[in-house]
Design a protein around this motif. Structure first.
Motif, short mmCIF file in Angstrom:
data_model
loop_
_atom_site.label_atom_id
_atom_site.label_comp_id
_atom_site.label_asym_id
_atom_site.label_seq_id
_atom_site.Cartn_x
_atom_site.Cartn_y
_atom_site.Cartn_z
N SER A 1 0.80 -1.22 0.00
CA SER A 1 0.00 0.00 0.00
C SER A 1 0.84 1.27 0.00
O SER A 1 0.39 2.33 -0.45
CB SER A 1 -0.93 0.01 1.22
N MET A 2 2.08 1.17 0.50
CA MET A 2 2.92 2.36 0.59
C MET A 2 3.39 2.87 -0.77
O MET A 2 3.83 4.01 -0.89
CB MET A 2 4.13 2.08 1.49
N LYS A 3 3.27 2.04 -1.79
CA LYS A 3 3.62 2.49 -3.14
C LYS A 3 2.68 3.59 -3.62
O LYS A 3 2.98 4.31 -4.57
CB LYS A 3 3.60 1.31 -4.11
N ALA A 4 1.52 3.70 -2.96
CA ALA A 4 0.53 4.69 -3.37
C ALA A 4 0.60 5.96 -2.55
O ALA A 4 -0.20 6.87 -2.72
CB ALA A 4 -0.87 4.09 -3.25
N VAL A 5 1.60 6.04 -1.65
CA VAL A 5 1.66 7.14 -0.68
C VAL A 5 2.79 8.10 -1.01
O VAL A 5 3.86 7.70 -1.45
CB VAL A 5 1.87 6.56 0.74
N SER A 6 2.54 9.37 -0.77
CA SER A 6 3.59 10.39 -0.82
C SER A 6 3.74 10.95 0.59
O SER A 6 2.78 11.45 1.17
CB SER A 6 3.21 11.51 -1.79
N ALA A 7 4.94 10.81 1.16
CA ALA A 7 5.15 11.21 2.55
C ALA A 7 5.18 12.73 2.68
O ALA A 7 6.10 13.39 2.20
CB ALA A 7 6.45 10.60 3.07
N ILE A 8 4.18 13.29 3.36
CA ILE A 8 4.09 14.74 3.52
C ILE A 8 5.30 15.28 4.26
O ILE A 8 5.82 16.36 3.95
CB ILE A 8 2.79 15.10 4.25
N LYS A 9 5.77 14.54 5.27
CA LYS A 9 6.88 15.05 6.09
C LYS A 9 8.16 15.23 5.28
O LYS A 9 8.96 16.11 5.59
CB LYS A 9 7.12 14.13 7.29
N VAL A 10 8.35 14.43 4.23
CA VAL A 10 9.55 14.58 3.40
C VAL A 10 9.55 15.95 2.74
O VAL A 10 10.57 16.64 2.69
CB VAL A 10 9.63 13.46 2.35
N GLY A 11 8.40 16.37 2.25
CA GLY A 11 8.30 17.69 1.65
C GLY A 11 8.56 18.80 2.65
O GLY A 11 9.22 19.80 2.34
N GLU A 12 8.05 18.62 3.87
CA GLU A 12 8.29 19.63 4.91
C GLU A 12 9.77 19.73 5.24
O GLU A 12 10.31 20.84 5.39
CB GLU A 12 7.49 19.26 6.16
N TYR A 13 10.44 18.58 5.36
CA TYR A 13 11.89 18.59 5.63
C TYR A 13 12.63 19.37 4.54
O TYR A 13 13.43 20.26 4.82
CB TYR A 13 12.43 17.16 5.67
N LEU A 14 12.37 19.01 3.29
CA LEU A 14 13.12 19.61 2.19
C LEU A 14 12.86 21.11 2.07
O LEU A 14 13.78 21.89 1.81
CB LEU A 14 12.80 18.90 0.89
N LEU A 15 11.62 21.52 2.24
CA LEU A 15 11.31 22.95 2.16
C LEU A 15 12.06 23.75 3.23
O LEU A 15 12.41 24.91 3.01
CB LEU A 15 9.80 23.18 2.31
N CYS A 16 12.33 23.10 4.36
CA CYS A 16 13.08 23.75 5.43
C CYS A 16 14.58 23.54 5.29
O CYS A 16 15.36 23.87 6.21
CB CYS A 16 12.60 23.25 6.79
N GLY A 17 15.01 22.99 4.15
CA GLY A 17 16.44 22.82 3.89
C GLY A 17 17.07 21.63 4.59
O GLY A 17 18.29 21.61 4.78
N VAL A 18 16.27 20.64 4.96
CA VAL A 18 16.76 19.50 5.72
C VAL A 18 16.80 18.24 4.85
O VAL A 18 15.76 17.77 4.38
CB VAL A 18 15.87 19.24 6.95
N PRO A 19 17.99 17.67 4.62
CA PRO A 19 18.07 16.39 3.90
C PRO A 19 17.45 15.29 4.76
O PRO A 19 17.29 15.46 5.98
CB PRO A 19 19.58 16.18 3.73
N CYS A 20 17.08 14.18 4.15
CA CYS A 20 16.39 13.17 4.93
C CYS A 20 16.82 11.76 4.58
O CYS A 20 17.41 11.51 3.52
CB CYS A 20 14.87 13.31 4.82
N VAL A 21 16.51 10.87 5.49
CA VAL A 21 16.70 9.44 5.29
C VAL A 21 15.33 8.79 5.37
O VAL A 21 14.62 8.97 6.36
CB VAL A 21 17.64 8.83 6.37
N LEU A 22 14.96 8.08 4.33
CA LEU A 22 13.67 7.40 4.30
C LEU A 22 13.86 5.97 3.82
O LEU A 22 14.97 5.58 3.44
CB LEU A 22 12.66 8.14 3.44
N VAL A 23 12.79 5.22 3.84
CA VAL A 23 12.86 3.80 3.51
C VAL A 23 12.27 3.58 2.13
O VAL A 23 11.27 4.20 1.74
CB VAL A 23 12.10 2.96 4.55
N ASP A 24 12.89 2.70 1.37
CA ASP A 24 12.42 2.38 0.03
C ASP A 24 10.98 1.86 0.08
O ASP A 24 10.60 1.13 0.99
CB ASP A 24 13.32 1.31 -0.61
N GLY A 25 10.17 2.24 -0.89
CA GLY A 25 8.81 1.73 -0.94
C GLY A 25 7.77 2.79 -1.16
O GLY A 25 6.64 2.49 -1.54
N PHE A 26 8.10 4.07 -0.94
CA PHE A 26 7.14 5.14 -1.22
C PHE A 26 6.99 5.32 -2.72
O PHE A 26 7.95 5.28 -3.47
CB PHE A 26 7.62 6.46 -0.62
#
Length: 399
Positions: free
Chosen positions: A306-331
């Motif tokens: 089911s996660m293939k259908a999801v876009s993680a909102i928090k990733v966008g928030e991190y990047l807009l604030c200039g913060v690189p991120c670590v996430l898990v494959d599958g989004f």
């Protein structure tokens, strides 16, 4: 064009206020007036707050109380009865388009629009039924899943447009709908945030936030913002931060969540980092100032179909604030968007996490300023409110 957005939300869900209302407000400038009908079991005070939020964005708000006793039957009966409410609003407000978000509102909308001329836009917003199979124990062979899957497929077949958050979601829904469904009516839309709210702050605010959190000057600050429990893997995030601390004992971690008790309980199993972790809950308006002070954001969510259908909102928030991120494959659809400013873990193994820690200390830390600028650009290009509005316009102008 008048559009009735139909959603189904619990008391703790704030997507309407934080995600959809800013998008709807911007779309009004292009001739699309939104109305909201929300099925909810929130109390009167919460409903009043949501109505006030909608009014502040010039969006009329209506609500229907969801029957909760028994939960499954009550929800089903509410969805059936909801068709009448939708039909009444369509007539009273001269609605042109009904946009149900997710499966139960889609069922109400299908009942409401039988034999009518109004258009239907199905906001699939993930694969919620499959998410319940992946994480909540719902049987894919049971009546509830099979019945609601039929509703989902029927909504796809009869809709004039289908909104998804990833091309993978579009492919799944297209395949399930069967012959006769056109690929041209699928549109991938963005979960966008206000770039003027989530922003890089090079002034005194980040320094003040770091002092407030007792982060030593020059020390790394790792942050997680969001829900915990279930598919949100706080244990693995603490495992990862433990590896960070092994490299730099002055590192600090900030967890901002409404589920503080889950994080506090899990942290007891990590005595070596307990004094380096701050767990807190803050208002939504406060989140950007803490993000702007951070050096790395985490998005550890359990992979699943089911996660293939999801876009993680928090990733966008991190990047807009200039913060690189670590996430898990599958989004779904995230890899290209976060390319070069993030690391995507193949799994939660020590080996995969160690590689990400090495990347943080060898690529991010020595080049924090330039990385901040790259993250911000990625965020604006793919996760901003403007990007979201543009994606919705493509779909709505197709009607």
């Amino acid at each position: 064009m008048k559009i009735l957005f139909v959603t189904w939300d619990g008391p703790q869900v704030t997507y309407l206020e934080s995600l959809f209302l800013p998008i709807f407000h911007k779309l009004k400038g292009y001739g699309f007036q939104f109305y909201v009908l929300q099925f909810s079991w929130a109390d009167k005070e919460e409903i009043a707050l949501r109505r006030s939020a909608c009014e502040s964005f010039d969006v009329p708000y209506y609500s229907i109380q969801v029957a909760r006793r028994p939960v499954a039957l009550g929800s089903f009966l509410t969805a059936l009865w909801g068709g009448r409410h939708i039909r009444r609003l369509v007539d009273d407000c001269a609605i042109d388009v009904v946009m149900p978000r997710s499966t139960l509102p889609a069922m109400s909308a299908l009942l409401a629009l039988r034999g009518r001329k109004e258009k239907l836009v199905f906001d699939a917003d993930g694969l919620p039924l499959d998410e319940r199979v992946d994480f909540d124990g719902l049987s894919p062979n049971g009546f509830v899943y099979r019945f609601l899957r039929d509703v989902e497929s029927q909504a796809v077949r009869v809709s004039d447009a289908i909104l998804t958050r990833s091309s993978e979601a579009s492919s799944v829904l297209f395949a399930r709908a069967g012959a006769g469904t056109s690929k041209k009516k699928f549109f991938v839309v963005t979960n966008g945030r206000d770039k003027n709210h989530f922003k890089v702050d090079n002034g005194s605010i980040p320094n003040h936030a770091r002092r407030e959190l007792s982060v030593p000057s020059g020390s790394p600050l790792v942050v997680y913002v969001g829900s915990l429990g279930g598919k949100y893997k706080i244990k693995e995030m603490f495992d990862f931060f433990s590896l960070i601390v092994e490299r730099d004992s002055s590192a600090r971690m900030l967890v901002l969540t409404g589920s503080k008790e889950i994080a506090i309980s899990e942290l007891k199993s990590f005595p070596s980092i307990k004094d380096s972790v701050r767990i807190d809950k803050v208002g939504a308006s406060e989140v950007p100032r803490y993000l702007s002070a951070a050096d790395l954001g985490l998005a550890f969510i359990q992979p699943g179909f089911s996660m293939k259908a999801v876009s993680a909102i928090k990733v966008g928030e991190y990047l807009l604030c200039g913060v690189p991120c670590v996430l898990v494959d599958g989004f779904g659809g995230e890899k290209e968007k976060v390319k070069s400013v993030s690391v995507i873990l193949k799994d939660f193994s020590n080996e995969a996490m160690t590689e990400a820690v090495n990347w943080f200390f060898e690529v991010v830390v020595p080049h924090r300023k330039s990385m901040r600028e790259k993250c911000r650009k990625r965020g604006v290009d793919f996760f901003s409110l403007e990007a979201a509005v543009e994606s919705y316009l493509v779909a709505l102008k197709s009607l």
